[in-house]
Design a protein around this motif. Structure first.
Motif, PDB file in Angstrom:
ATOM      1  N   ASP A 112      20.225 -11.754 -26.669  1.00  0.00           N
ATOM      2  CA  ASP A 112      19.190 -12.668 -27.148  1.00  0.00           C
ATOM      3  C   ASP A 112      17.816 -12.011 -27.103  1.00  0.00           C
ATOM      4  OD1 ASP A 112      20.625 -15.739 -25.922  1.00  0.00           O
ATOM      5  OD2 ASP A 112      20.471 -14.935 -27.949  1.00  0.00           O
ATOM      6  N   LYS A 113      17.065 -12.265 -28.148  1.00  0.00           N
ATOM      7  CA  LYS A 113      15.695 -11.740 -28.141  1.00  0.00           C
ATOM      8  C   LYS A 113      14.891 -12.512 -27.107  1.00  0.00           C
ATOM      9  CE  LYS A 113      14.285 -10.070 -32.717  1.00  0.00           C
ATOM     10  NZ  LYS A 113      13.438 -10.420 -33.864  1.00  0.00           N
ATOM     11  N   THR A 114      13.933 -11.831 -26.480  1.00  0.00           N
ATOM     12  CA  THR A 114      13.035 -12.509 -25.556  1.00  0.00           C
ATOM     13  C   THR A 114      12.185 -13.520 -26.315  1.00  0.00           C
ATOM     14  OG1 THR A 114      12.930 -10.493 -24.247  1.00  0.00           O
ATOM     15  CG2 THR A 114      11.213 -12.120 -23.867  1.00  0.00           C
ATOM     16  N   LYS A 115      12.038 -14.699 -25.714  1.00  0.00           N
ATOM     17  CA  LYS A 115      11.301 -15.762 -26.407  1.00  0.00           C
ATOM     18  C   LYS A 115       9.984 -16.043 -25.704  1.00  0.00           C
ATOM     19  CE  LYS A 115      13.816 -19.280 -27.836  1.00  0.00           C
ATOM     20  NZ  LYS A 115      14.498 -20.602 -27.779  1.00  0.00           N
ATOM     21  N   ILE A 116       8.922 -16.076 -26.493  1.00  0.00           N
ATOM     22  CA  ILE A 116       7.600 -16.379 -25.938  1.00  0.00           C
ATOM     23  C   ILE A 116       7.122 -17.709 -26.507  1.00  0.00           C
ATOM     24  CG2 ILE A 116       5.236 -15.544 -25.635  1.00  0.00           C
ATOM     25  CD1 ILE A 116       6.924 -13.362 -24.730  1.00  0.00           C
ATOM     26  N   LEU A 117       6.644 -18.572 -25.619  1.00  0.00           N
ATOM     27  CA  LEU A 117       6.070 -19.846 -26.058  1.00  0.00           C
ATOM     28  C   LEU A 117       4.555 -19.756 -25.963  1.00  0.00           C
ATOM     29  CD1 LEU A 117       5.999 -22.920 -26.721  1.00  0.00           C
ATOM     30  CD2 LEU A 117       6.397 -23.351 -24.286  1.00  0.00           C
ATOM     31  N   TYR A 126       9.699  -9.797 -30.048  1.00  0.00           N
ATOM     32  CA  TYR A 126       9.832 -11.074 -29.352  1.00  0.00           C
ATOM     33  C   TYR A 126       9.971 -12.183 -30.383  1.00  0.00           C
ATOM     34  CZ  TYR A 126       7.930  -8.589 -25.268  1.00  0.00           C
ATOM     35  OH  TYR A 126       7.698  -7.698 -24.257  1.00  0.00           O
ATOM     36  N   ASN A 127      10.688 -13.241 -29.990  1.00  0.00           N
ATOM     37  CA  ASN A 127      10.717 -14.461 -30.782  1.00  0.00           C
ATOM     38  C   ASN A 127       9.531 -15.306 -30.360  1.00  0.00           C
ATOM     39  OD1 ASN A 127      12.722 -14.489 -32.640  1.00  0.00           O
ATOM     40  ND2 ASN A 127      14.274 -15.367 -31.287  1.00  0.00           N
ATOM     41  N   VAL A 128       8.918 -15.987 -31.334  1.00  0.00           N
ATOM     42  CA  VAL A 128       7.744 -16.772 -30.998  1.00  0.00           C
ATOM     43  C   VAL A 128       7.942 -18.242 -31.335  1.00  0.00           C
ATOM     44  CG1 VAL A 128       5.275 -17.064 -31.395  1.00  0.00           C
ATOM     45  CG2 VAL A 128       6.277 -14.782 -31.485  1.00  0.00           C
ATOM     46  N   VAL A 129       7.668 -19.118 -30.363  1.00  0.00           N
ATOM     47  CA  VAL A 129       7.608 -20.550 -30.640  1.00  0.00           C
ATOM     48  C   VAL A 129       6.248 -21.028 -30.160  1.00  0.00           C
ATOM     49  CG1 VAL A 129      10.072 -21.019 -30.586  1.00  0.00           C
ATOM     50  CG2 VAL A 129       8.764 -21.085 -28.468  1.00  0.00           C
ATOM     51  N   SER A 130       5.777 -22.118 -30.751  1.00  0.00           N
ATOM     52  CA  SER A 130       4.440 -22.549 -30.375  1.00  0.00           C
ATOM     53  C   SER A 130       4.325 -24.053 -30.243  1.00  0.00           C
ATOM     54  CB  SER A 130       3.414 -22.046 -31.398  1.00  0.00           C
ATOM     55  OG  SER A 130       3.610 -22.718 -32.623  1.00  0.00           O
ATOM     56  N   ALA A 131       3.277 -24.476 -29.518  1.00  0.00           N
ATOM     57  CA  ALA A 131       2.959 -25.889 -29.363  1.00  0.00           C
ATOM     58  C   ALA A 131       1.449 -26.007 -29.406  1.00  0.00           C
ATOM     59  CB  ALA A 131       3.502 -26.410 -28.042  1.00  0.00           C
ATOM     60  N   PRO A 179       2.159 -11.905 -35.156  1.00  0.00           N
ATOM     61  CA  PRO A 179       2.597 -10.561 -35.561  1.00  0.00           C
ATOM     62  C   PRO A 179       2.621  -9.565 -34.397  1.00  0.00           C
ATOM     63  CG  PRO A 179       0.931 -11.375 -37.076  1.00  0.00           C
ATOM     64  CD  PRO A 179       1.007 -12.353 -35.958  1.00  0.00           C
ATOM     65  N   ILE A 180       1.687  -9.719 -33.457  1.00  0.00           N
ATOM     66  CA  ILE A 180       1.663  -8.807 -32.311  1.00  0.00           C
ATOM     67  C   ILE A 180       2.967  -8.943 -31.538  1.00  0.00           C
ATOM     68  CG2 ILE A 180       0.498  -8.188 -30.170  1.00  0.00           C
ATOM     69  CD1 ILE A 180      -2.048  -9.372 -31.261  1.00  0.00           C
ATOM     70  N   LEU A 181       3.334 -10.198 -31.247  1.00  0.00           N
ATOM     71  CA  LEU A 181       4.532 -10.425 -30.458  1.00  0.00           C
ATOM     72  C   LEU A 181       5.789 -10.025 -31.236  1.00  0.00           C
ATOM     73  CD1 LEU A 181       3.452 -13.875 -28.997  1.00  0.00           C
ATOM     74  CD2 LEU A 181       3.511 -11.688 -27.801  1.00  0.00           C
ATOM     75  N   GLN A 182       5.784 -10.295 -32.524  1.00  0.00           N
ATOM     76  CA  GLN A 182       6.962  -9.951 -33.333  1.00  0.00           C
ATOM     77  C   GLN A 182       7.132  -8.443 -33.427  1.00  0.00           C
ATOM     78  OE1 GLN A 182       6.176 -12.146 -36.913  1.00  0.00           O
ATOM     79  NE2 GLN A 182       7.460 -13.879 -36.251  1.00  0.00           N
ATOM     80  N   SER A 183       5.992  -7.715 -33.410  1.00  0.00           N
ATOM     81  CA  SER A 183       6.100  -6.249 -33.491  1.00  0.00           C
ATOM     82  C   SER A 183       6.768  -5.695 -32.244  1.00  0.00           C
ATOM     83  CB  SER A 183       4.728  -5.612 -33.681  1.00  0.00           C
ATOM     84  OG  SER A 183       4.030  -5.603 -32.464  1.00  0.00           O
ATOM     85  N   ALA A 184       6.726  -6.453 -31.141  1.00  0.00           N
ATOM     86  CA  ALA A 184       7.415  -6.014 -29.922  1.00  0.00           C
ATOM     87  C   ALA A 184       8.793  -6.656 -29.844  1.00  0.00           C
ATOM     88  CB  ALA A 184       6.579  -6.400 -28.700  1.00  0.00           C
TER      89      ALA A 184
END
Lengths: 133, 372
Positions: A2-7, A28-33, A21-26
């Motif tokens: 699993d890819k690491t997920k950052i909220l 990481y999966n990105v979710v937001s609130a 884009p910064i996180l995706q370049s490393a």
């Protein structure tokens, strides 16, 4: 694997847009609130590996109390070891380093701080450091 | 506070006096406390925290005047009224000069006592109201500045973030000419953010706030923190930054946050105006009534004609080299404001081509304890 997920919890959708884009370049999966309530919901449902938390949302304490809740309350028992990085639009070079005064009020603080705008390499390095633990 | 009875402490060696005052005061809606001499009186002041103290000037043991002094030192907001023995004008005047609110000559009637205590109580109420309003004003100002600060900084931070990401090549290749323009825009934005930060600092800087926050501080610890924080920037410019070992007195009444601002500002300047591979030496010194911090650089130096003005707001020395003329010109004036709020002074000596030394003198004891 699993890819690491950052909220990311931040009320400015453009900031999320810029940082993704910064996180995706490393890789990481990105979710937001965009607010503390949504942030709590997504923390529980998405189970991120790390949380980036904007401390100035509606009021200064939104970020502080949310961090404290995630780290100490029963509801977030499963998340209590999840690293939290405070993100804030605070001065960088002028020396008045943002000081977490929440400790005086018994609040549990974050695992790290980073100033806006974040330097891409710096952000990734800090995330990696916290995820290694 | 309105529901609580005002506490009146009666310090008098005569038992009959203490008893009759207590009775009269209790009947008039006050909470009486008593003490039979100055020493016990002073202990009771810390214990019951009275609003008003009635002090007999003629007591055996420590004198009423001394008690008056010590009460003022402990809490200047306590209203003190002295009872004078032989209605001598001299002792009454001396007491007033020492900060007594009023005097009551013996013998006095219950009515006279009531009138003077009521006046004292009203005075106490006004003192508390003023304090409350002052705090409220401060909170409103702070909130306003915080809101403005957030509303200005937040969007700027996001704009700057977009620049970082685009210039970092994270959303596609950037052509050289595009990169050049974007980098210039980003630098202008950085300057703008710096300017806003400085202005907000000036707006937020309120001498009263700093004076209220003073507590015993170890300058060595403060400087150690600052050195750690500034090392990366110094290293980036190949500047050697060192803290000279010191074993003298270094404790001063200070505010951690603002003092750190002063020293990081001085070191930032020392880095900016230094020669390549230069050094910055930070050292401590003790003088008779102060502790001094020196920030010495091997920089280009400051021409003598500017030395008198560099602590003025917005004063900038025009330089040909663009890198060196960035900045708002507010840094040193903010530093000066902070140092002066601490009761200290800031000075500079400089030699063209050799370097400059900025010195901050901080008093070893606070202004209040020196004035009383």
């Amino acid at each position: 694997m699993d890819k690491t997920k950052i909220l990311i919890i931040d009320d400015d959708p453009d900031f999320v847009d810029a940082v993704t884009p910064i996180l995706q370049s490393a890789l990481y999966n990105v979710v937001s609130a965009s607010n503390p309530t949504e942030g709590k919901k997504k923390a529980l449902s998405e189970k991120p590996d790390l949380i980036l938390l904007d401390i100035m949302m509606d009021s200064l304490f939104d970020g502080f109390s949310l961090c404290h809740e995630i780290k100490t309350s029963k509801e977030f028992e499963s998340m209590k070891d999840t690293p939290v990085i405070f993100v804030s639009a605070v001065k960088e070079m002028t020396g008045s380093r943002f000081q977490f005064k929440g400790e005086e009020q018994g609040l549990r603080g974050p695992d790290d701080y980073i100033d806006k705008p974040v330097n891409p390499d710096d952000l990734i390095a800090r995330i990696q450091r916290l995820l290694k633990k | 506070m309105l529901d609580k009875k005002p506490v009146v402490l009666v310090i008098d060696d005569e038992e009959s006096m203490r008893d009759s005052c207590s009775l009269i005061l209790a009947k008039d809606g006050f909470q009486p406390e008593t003490a039979e001499n100055g020493i016990i009186g002073l202990e009771k002041v810390q214990d019951v925290k009275p609003d008003i103290v009635l002090i007999d000037l003629k007591m055996p043991g420590i004198s009423g005047f001394e008690v008056l002094d010590k009460i003022k030192e402990y809490d200047p907001n306590i209203v003190s009224i002295v009872i004078t023995g032989y209605a001598t004008i001299e002792s009454a005047v001396e007491a007033m000069k020492k900060g007594a609110y009023d005097f009551l000559p013996k013998p006095f009637t219950p009515d006279q006592l009531r009138i003077i205590i009521r006046r004292g109580s009203e005075k106490k109420r006004l003192i508390q109201e003023t304090e409350r309003l002052r705090r409220e004003k401060m909170l409103i100002e702070e909130n306003f500045i915080t809101m403005v600060s957030h509303q200005l900084r937040s969007p700027l931070g996001t704009i700057a973030q977009y620049f970082e990401v685009i210039l970092g090549g994270m959303v596609g290749k950037v052509e050289p000419r595009q990169e050049e323009m974007l980098a210039k825009a980003r630098d202008r934005l950085k300057s703008l953010m710096g300017l806003i930060n400085d202005w907000l600092d000036m707006a937020r800087m309120n001498k009263g706030q700093i004076v209220d926050r003073l507590k015993p501080l170890s300058l060595k610890e403060v400087l150690k923190d600052i050195m750690e924080f500034m090392q990366p920037s110094a290293q980036k410019e190949n500047i050697q930054l060192e803290l000279v070992p010191y074993s003298g007195k270094d404790w001063v009444p200070g505010d951690d946050e603002t003092l750190k601002q002063v020293f990081s500002n001085l070191i930032t300047n020392a880095i900016k105006y230094n020669k390549p591979n230069g050094t910055i030496k930070v050292s401590l010194e003790e003088t008779e009534d102060s502790v001094a911090v020196n920030v010495e650089d091997t920089g280009i130096g400051i021409p003598e004609e500017h030395l008198n003005y560099i602590f003025d707001q917005f004063y900038r020395i025009k330089k040909n080299d663009e890198k060196k003329s960035s900045g708002t010109g507010l840094g040193l004036s903010i530093a000066k404001k902070i140092v002066e709020a601490h009761g200290g002074t800031i000075q500079v000596t400089s030699e063209i081509g050799k370097g400059s030394t900025f010195t901050v003198f901080l008093p070893k004891t606070s202004q209040e304890s020196r004035n009383s």
